[in-house]
Write an enzyme that holds these catalytic residues in place. Structure first.
Site, PDB file in Angstrom:
ATOM      1  CB  CYS A  91      -0.893   0.048   1.227  1.00  4.66           C
ATOM      2  SG  CYS A  91      -1.924  -1.397   1.437  1.00  4.66           S
TER       3      CYS A  91
ATOM      4  N   GLY B  48       0.170   0.469  -5.141  1.00  7.96           N
ATOM      5  CA  GLY B  48      -1.139  -0.150  -5.000  1.00  7.96           C
ATOM      6  C   GLY B  48      -2.047   0.224  -6.141  1.00  7.96           C
TER       7      GLY B  48
ATOM      8  CE1 TYR C 213       8.944  -5.023  -9.110  1.00  6.93           C
ATOM      9  CE2 TYR C 213       7.713  -4.894  -7.053  1.00  6.93           C
ATOM     10  CZ  TYR C 213       7.735  -4.989  -8.431  1.00  6.93           C
ATOM     11  OH  TYR C 213       6.563  -5.051  -9.132  1.00  6.93           O
TER      12      TYR C 213
ATOM     13  CG  ASN D 204       2.869   0.669   3.296  1.00  7.73           C
ATOM     14  OD1 ASN D 204       3.962   1.197   3.140  1.00  7.73           O
ATOM     15  ND2 ASN D 204       2.590  -0.506   2.777  1.00  7.73           N
ATOM     16  N   GLY D 205       1.665  -1.846   5.360  1.00 10.71           N
ATOM     17  CA  GLY D 205       2.369  -2.865   6.142  1.00 10.71           C
ATOM     18  C   GLY D 205       1.403  -3.957   6.546  1.00 10.71           C
TER      19      GLY D 205
HETATM   20  P1  AMP Z   1       8.128 -14.216 -10.991  1.00 11.55           P
HETATM   21  O1  AMP Z   1       7.719 -14.046 -12.408  1.00 11.55           O
HETATM   22  O2  AMP Z   1       7.058 -14.879 -10.160  1.00 11.55           O
HETATM   23  O3  AMP Z   1       9.450 -14.893 -10.803  1.00 11.55           O
HETATM   24  O4  AMP Z   1       8.275 -12.753 -10.360  1.00 11.55           O
HETATM   25  C1  AMP Z   1       9.403 -11.984 -10.622  1.00 11.55           C
HETATM   26  C2  AMP Z   1       9.038 -10.720 -11.336  1.00 11.55           C
HETATM   27  O5  AMP Z   1       7.990 -10.050 -10.640  1.00 11.55           O
HETATM   28  C3  AMP Z   1      10.213  -9.774 -11.418  1.00 11.55           C
HETATM   29  O6  AMP Z   1      10.301  -9.305 -12.747  1.00 11.55           O
HETATM   30  C4  AMP Z   1       9.886  -8.661 -10.449  1.00 11.55           C
HETATM   31  O7  AMP Z   1      10.195  -7.382 -11.001  1.00 11.55           O
HETATM   32  C5  AMP Z   1       8.412  -8.778 -10.178  1.00 11.55           C
HETATM   33  N1  AMP Z   1       8.104  -8.767  -8.727  1.00 11.55           N
HETATM   34  C6  AMP Z   1       8.866  -9.175  -7.713  1.00 11.55           C
HETATM   35  N2  AMP Z   1       8.230  -9.040  -6.531  1.00 11.55           N
HETATM   36  C7  AMP Z   1       7.021  -8.513  -6.810  1.00 11.55           C
HETATM   37  C8  AMP Z   1       5.897  -8.117  -6.018  1.00 11.55           C
HETATM   38  N3  AMP Z   1       5.907  -8.249  -4.705  1.00 11.55           N
HETATM   39  N4  AMP Z   1       4.828  -7.615  -6.648  1.00 11.55           N
HETATM   40  C9  AMP Z   1       4.816  -7.485  -7.974  1.00 11.55           C
HETATM   41  N5  AMP Z   1       5.834  -7.843  -8.783  1.00 11.55           N
HETATM   42  C10 AMP Z   1       6.925  -8.355  -8.214  1.00 11.55           C
END
Ligand code: AMP
Length: 486
Positions: free
Chosen positions: A18, A44, A259, A119-120
Site C-alpha cells: 500500500c 497499490g 524493487y 501500509n504494512g
Molecule cells: P516471478 O515471475 O514470479 O518470478 O516474479 C518476478 C518478477 O515479478 C520480477 O520481474 C519482479 O520485477 C516482479 N516482482 C517481484 N516481486 C514482486 C511483487 N511483490 N509484486 C509485484 N511484482 C513483483
C-alpha cells in the site's frame, strides 16, 4: 494492510502492499491527496480512497481500481471538501477485492470521527481480532487495519493520540499509518520502521506520505523521514513528535530499495535509483561473465542493469521493450493467465539481440514465471547465449510485512538451488547478488550483526518479529480460526 478473512477461497491472497498520504492545512487538500496518490500508484493499483474533513464533517470517496479511475471527475473532487485529507492506494493479488476493504477506514468513536490508512502487515492481528469479536466487536471489513480501529475504540484512554498509542502497543508487525481526526493529522511508524513514512512541507501545509516522489508531484519539500517508533501529531498548534514505543534497532525493508519503491524517491536518506545502480555494479563484480550486451528486464531491472553494464564495461541496450498499457503480471489471477501476461507485457528487440551473448538483469525471481518467459523470448529472437543476473539474493521466504509474495513452496528459490533454478528458467547461467554484496552496495560492511540491519527475511528467513498469526509453514492462523468456528 492485510486481509483477514475466514473465507477459504481467499487463503492464497492475504498479502497486500500500500501507499499512504496525509495533508494538513491546505484549501485543496483532497486534490493534493489525489495527486500524491497518483505518484504512489506503483504501491497499490487495486483500490484507492480519500477522506477529507472540512471543519464540520468528514467526506469520503473510495473505489476499486486505480487513482485516475476514482478521482478524475470534478463532482467527486468537489465533494471532498476541507483543508485536511488522507488517502490510500492498495495492491493485492486477487481475491478479497471488496469495497468494504478499501481504505481509508473510517469510524465514529466516542471522541468523534477517525479515518485511518495503513501500509504494512500486522503479524498478531488474528488473535486480537478473535478476542475482540468474542467481546462483541462487530467488524465491517476483513483487514488487519480494522483491528487497530477496534483497539482504539475499546481503549480507556482520553485522547485520540493516547488511544492510538494504547492500541499500537498491542500490535506487532509492520505499520506506517496516517490517521485523521477532526483536530489532527497523525503519522506513525512501527518500532522497527519496516515500511517507509516521510514528512514534507508545502508553505505552511504539512504532508505525511510513503515516498518522497509524492512530494515532487505537488511541489512540496522533503523535511525528514518519520523515525521508526515515532508518532508525529499535526494540529492547529503545530507539529510535535512522540516516541511512545520501545526502540529496538531499525529494520527497514531492503526490498523497498530493490524493487518496490519508485527509483526517483529518496528512502531513508538514500536515492532508490542510486542504490539500485550500486547493487547492479556489485552484482557485476560478483558474477562476471563475458558477453556482448547487458539488457534490463524493464522497468524494474533498468537501474541495476545500468550499474551492471558500467561496472562490467559491457554495452547497455534496451533489448526488451515493455508495453506500458498492460498491468503488472502479478495482478493476473491464475498461473496460466500470468504466463500469458508476461508475453503481453514484454517483447524482444530482435535487431539488438540476434547473434549476441546477452546478460539479462532483473530485480528478483519469485515464482520464476517472468524469467522463464523472458529467457525463451530472447532465445527466440536469436540470442547466442543468455545469462541471467538478479539484483537480489534468492527469495527463499515469504514476506509477512506487506510485500506480496506467494507461500514458501511456490517460491522458486525454496524449491531449487541456483543451478536448478538456472535449468528451470532455461538460462546458460544464473547468478544472484549475495546477501553480503547487497549490504555492501547499501554502504554497509557486509551483513553482520554489529551494524544496522535491514529486514531481509525474504532472503534469510530471519524475521524481526514473532509471527503469531502464522504456523511454522507460514500458513495464516485463519485456518485454525475456521476450525474453531466449526
Ligand atoms: P516471478 O515471475 O514470479 O518470478 O516474479 C518476478 C518478477 O515479478 C520480477 O520481474 C519482479 O520485477 C516482479 N516482482 C517481484 N516481486 C514482486 C511483487 N511483490 N509484486 C509485484 N511484482 C513483483
Amino acid at each position: 494492510m492485510q486481509t483477514l478473512t475466514t473465507h477459504p477461497f481467499d487463503d492464497d491472497h492475504f498479502k497486500e502492499e500500500c501507499g499512504v498520504f496525509g495533508i494538513f492545512g491546505h484549501p485543496e487538500a483532497a486534490a493534493h491527496a489525489a495527486l500524491g496518490l497518483h505518484a504512489l500508484q506503483h504501491r497499490g493499483q487495486e483500490s484507492a480512497g480519500i477522506v477529507s474533513y472540512d471543519g464540520i464533517q468528514f467526506h469520503a470517496h473510495r473505489g476499486l481500481g486505480q487513482v485516475g479511475e476514482n478521482f478524475s471527475s470534478q463532482a467527486t473532487m468537489q465533494s471532498l471538501v476541507g483543508a485536511m485529507a488522507i488517502g490510500h492506494v492498495r495492491y493485492a493479488t486477487t481475491g478479497d477485492t471488496t469495497l468494504r476493504n478499501v481504505q481509508p477506514l473510517f469510524a465514529d468513536f466516542e471522541f468523534g470521527g477517525l479515518a485511518i490508512c495503513h501500509n504494512g502487515n500486522l503479524t498478531n492481528s488474528y488473535g486480537i481480532r478473535r478476542e475482540l469479536v468474542r467481546r462483541g466487536s462487530l467488524f465491517q471489513s476483513t483487514t488487519d487495519t480494522e483491528v487497530i480501529v477496534h483497539l482504539i475504540a475499546t481503549s480507556l484512554r482520553a485522547t485520540v493520540v493516547d488511544r492510538m498509542i494504547d492500541a499500537l502497543h498491542r500490535v506487532e508487525g509492520a505499520y506506517s499509518l496516517v490517521a485523521m481526526s477532526s483536530k489532527e493529522l497523525v503519522g506513525v511508524r512501527d518500532p522497527l520502521g519496516v515500511r517507509p513514512l516521510v514528512l514534507g512541507r508545502l508553505g505552511t501545509t504539512w504532508i505525511l506520505t510513503s515516498e518522497t516522489c509524492a512530494f515532487d508531484i505537488i511541489g512540496a519539500e522533503f523535511v525528514r523521514d518519520v523515525e521508526p517508533g515515532e508518532m508525529v501529531v499535526i494540529n492547529e498548534a503545530g507539529i510535535r513528535s512522540i516516541f511512545p514505543f520501545a526502540r529496538p534497532p531499525k529494520r527497514f525493508c531492503v526490498f523497498e530499495y530493490i524493487y518496490f519503491a519508485r527509483p526517483d524517491s529518496i528512502v531513508e536518506g538514500t536515492s532508490v535509483y542510486e542504490a539500485r545502480k550500486r547493487i547492479g555494479a556489485e552484482l557485476a563484480r560478483e558474477s562476471h561473465v563475458d558477453a556482448d550486451l547487458v539488457i534490463p528486464v524493464p522497468d524494474s531491472g533498468v537501474p541495476a542493469s545500468i550499474g551492471y553494464a558500467a561496472a562490467a564495461g559491457i554495452p547497455f541496450e534496451l533489448g526488451i521493450i515493455r508495453n506500458h498499457y498492460v498491468g503488472r503480471t502479478f495482478i493476473e489471477p491464475s498461473d496460466h493467465i500470468r504466463h500469458l501476461g508476461v508475453k503481453l507485457k514484454h517483447n524482444a528487440n530482435r535487431a539488438m539481440i540476434e547473434g549476441k551473448r546477452v546478460i539479462l538483469v532483473d530485480d528478483s525471481i519469485v515464482r520464476g514465471t517472468t524469467s522463464t518467459k523472458i529467457v525463451e523470448m530472447v532465445r527466440q529472437a536469436g540470442a547466442r547465449e543468455v545469462h541471467m543476473r538478479i539484483s537480489s539474493p534468492p527469495t527463499t521466504n515469504s514476506c509477512f510485512y506487506g510485500i506480496d509474495t506467494p507461500e514458501r513452496e511456490r517460491l522458486l528459490a525454496s524449491r531449487f538451488d541456483v543451478a536448478g533454478m538456472a535449468k528451470f528458467i532455461g538460462a546458460d547461467s544464473l547468478a544472484f547478488i549475495s546477501i553480503d554484496g547487497l549490504y555492501r552496495a547499501m554502504g554497509h560492511d557486509g551483513r553482520n550483526a554489529s551494524q544496522p540491519q535491514f529486514c531481509d527475511a525474504c532472503f534469510t528467513g530471519e524475521y524481526p518479529t514473532t509471527l503469531a498469526d502464522y504456523d511454522a509453514a507460514g500458513t495464516p492462523a485463519q485456518l485454525s480460526l475456521l476450525a474453531e468456528i466449526a
